[in-house]
Design an enzyme around this catalytic site. Structure first.
Site, mmCIF file in Angstrom:
data_model
loop_
_atom_site.group_PDB
_atom_site.id
_atom_site.type_symbol
_atom_site.label_atom_id
_atom_site.label_comp_id
_atom_site.label_asym_id
_atom_site.label_seq_id
_atom_site.Cartn_x
_atom_site.Cartn_y
_atom_site.Cartn_z
ATOM 1 N N ALA A 27 0.864 -1.185 0.000
ATOM 2 C CA ALA A 27 0.000 0.000 0.000
ATOM 3 C C ALA A 27 0.894 1.227 0.000
ATOM 4 O O ALA A 27 2.064 1.176 0.375
ATOM 5 C CB ALA A 27 -0.905 -0.017 1.228
ATOM 6 N N TYR A 28 0.303 2.351 -0.405
ATOM 7 C CA TYR A 28 1.062 3.581 -0.583
ATOM 8 C C TYR A 28 0.577 4.660 0.368
ATOM 9 O O TYR A 28 -0.607 4.940 0.444
ATOM 10 C CB TYR A 28 0.982 4.033 -2.051
ATOM 11 C CG TYR A 28 1.731 3.064 -2.919
ATOM 12 C CD1 TYR A 28 3.044 3.305 -3.263
ATOM 13 C CD2 TYR A 28 1.157 1.855 -3.304
ATOM 14 C CE1 TYR A 28 3.777 2.389 -3.999
ATOM 15 C CE2 TYR A 28 1.872 0.932 -4.039
ATOM 16 C CZ TYR A 28 3.182 1.207 -4.377
ATOM 17 O OH TYR A 28 3.901 0.283 -5.088
ATOM 18 N N LEU A 29 1.532 5.232 1.093
ATOM 19 C CA LEU A 29 1.248 6.345 1.994
ATOM 20 C C LEU A 29 1.351 7.653 1.225
ATOM 21 O O LEU A 29 0.744 8.656 1.608
ATOM 22 C CB LEU A 29 2.225 6.342 3.170
ATOM 23 C CG LEU A 29 2.266 5.044 3.979
ATOM 24 C CD1 LEU A 29 3.377 5.098 5.013
ATOM 25 C CD2 LEU A 29 0.927 4.774 4.629
#
Length: 155
Positions: A27-29
Site C-alpha cells: 500500500a502507498y502512503l
C-alpha cells in the site's frame, strides 16, 4: 539505485509455477515521492522511491508487523496484492545472472501479469533482449508502476 525494466505479460511461460514465490501485499502512503509499505510473506518493509522510470533511488527499511498494520490504516488508494515468482535468467553478454520477478495480481487487478528485471547498470538494462514470452515493454510509460495502480488508474 534501482535500475529496472518492466513488461506486460499476456501468456505465462511453461513451468513458471515451479519457481519460488512470495505473496505480497503493498500500500502507498504517498505517491510523489513514493512511500510504500509492503508485507512479503511474513516480512514487512517501508520503502522510499524517488521519481523515475528506468532509474531511481530506492531505500528499504524493515518494519514490525505492528508498525505495518498501523501504517496500513493510513494508506491511500487500493491495497495491491500479488504473487511474485522469482525466475532465474542465465547471464547474457557476459553480464551477471539476472532474476525475472513475475507478478500475478489479485483483487482489483485480477488477471494483470507483469515481469520486472533489475539490472546492475543502465547500459545493461538498455542492451537487454527479453525472453520471447515477454510482451509489451511498459518501462517508460509509467502506466504500470505499482504506485500508479494503487490510485486506481485505468489500464
Amino acid at each position: 539505485m534501482e535500475i529496472e525494466r518492466k513488461w506486460k505479460i499476456e501468456k505465462l511461460p511453461d513451468g513458471y509455477d515451479a519457481f519460488p514465490f512470495f505473496i505480497i501485499e503493498q500500500a502507498y502512503l504517498c505517491t510523489e515521492p513514493v512511500v510504500r509499505i509492503r508485507r512479503q510473506d511474513q516480512d514487512y518493509f517501508l520503502t522510499y522511491k524517488s521519481k523515475g522510470l528506468l532509474e531511481r533511488e530506492e531505500y528499504n527499511l524493515p518494519l514490525t508487523q505492528k508498525a505495518y498494520q498501523h501504517l496500513l490504516k493510513k494508506a491511500d488508494g487500493i491495497i495491491l496484492t500479488k504473487k511474485r515468482y522469482r525466475i532465474p535468467l542465465p547471464s547474457f553478454a557476459g553480464k551477471p545472472d539476472l532474476t525475472i520477478e513475475l507478478d500475478l495480481f489479485f483483487g482489483d487487478y485480477e488477471g494483470l501479469m507483469l515481469a520486472e528485471v533489475e539490472f546492475p547498470t543502465k547500459e545493461a538494462a538498455l542492451s537487454f533482449t527479453p525472453p520471447d514470452w515477454f510482451g509489451e515493454d511498459v518501462t517508460f510509460s509509467g502506466q504500470y508502476q505499482n504506485s500508479r495502480l494503487s490510485q486506481g488508474k485505468k489500464l
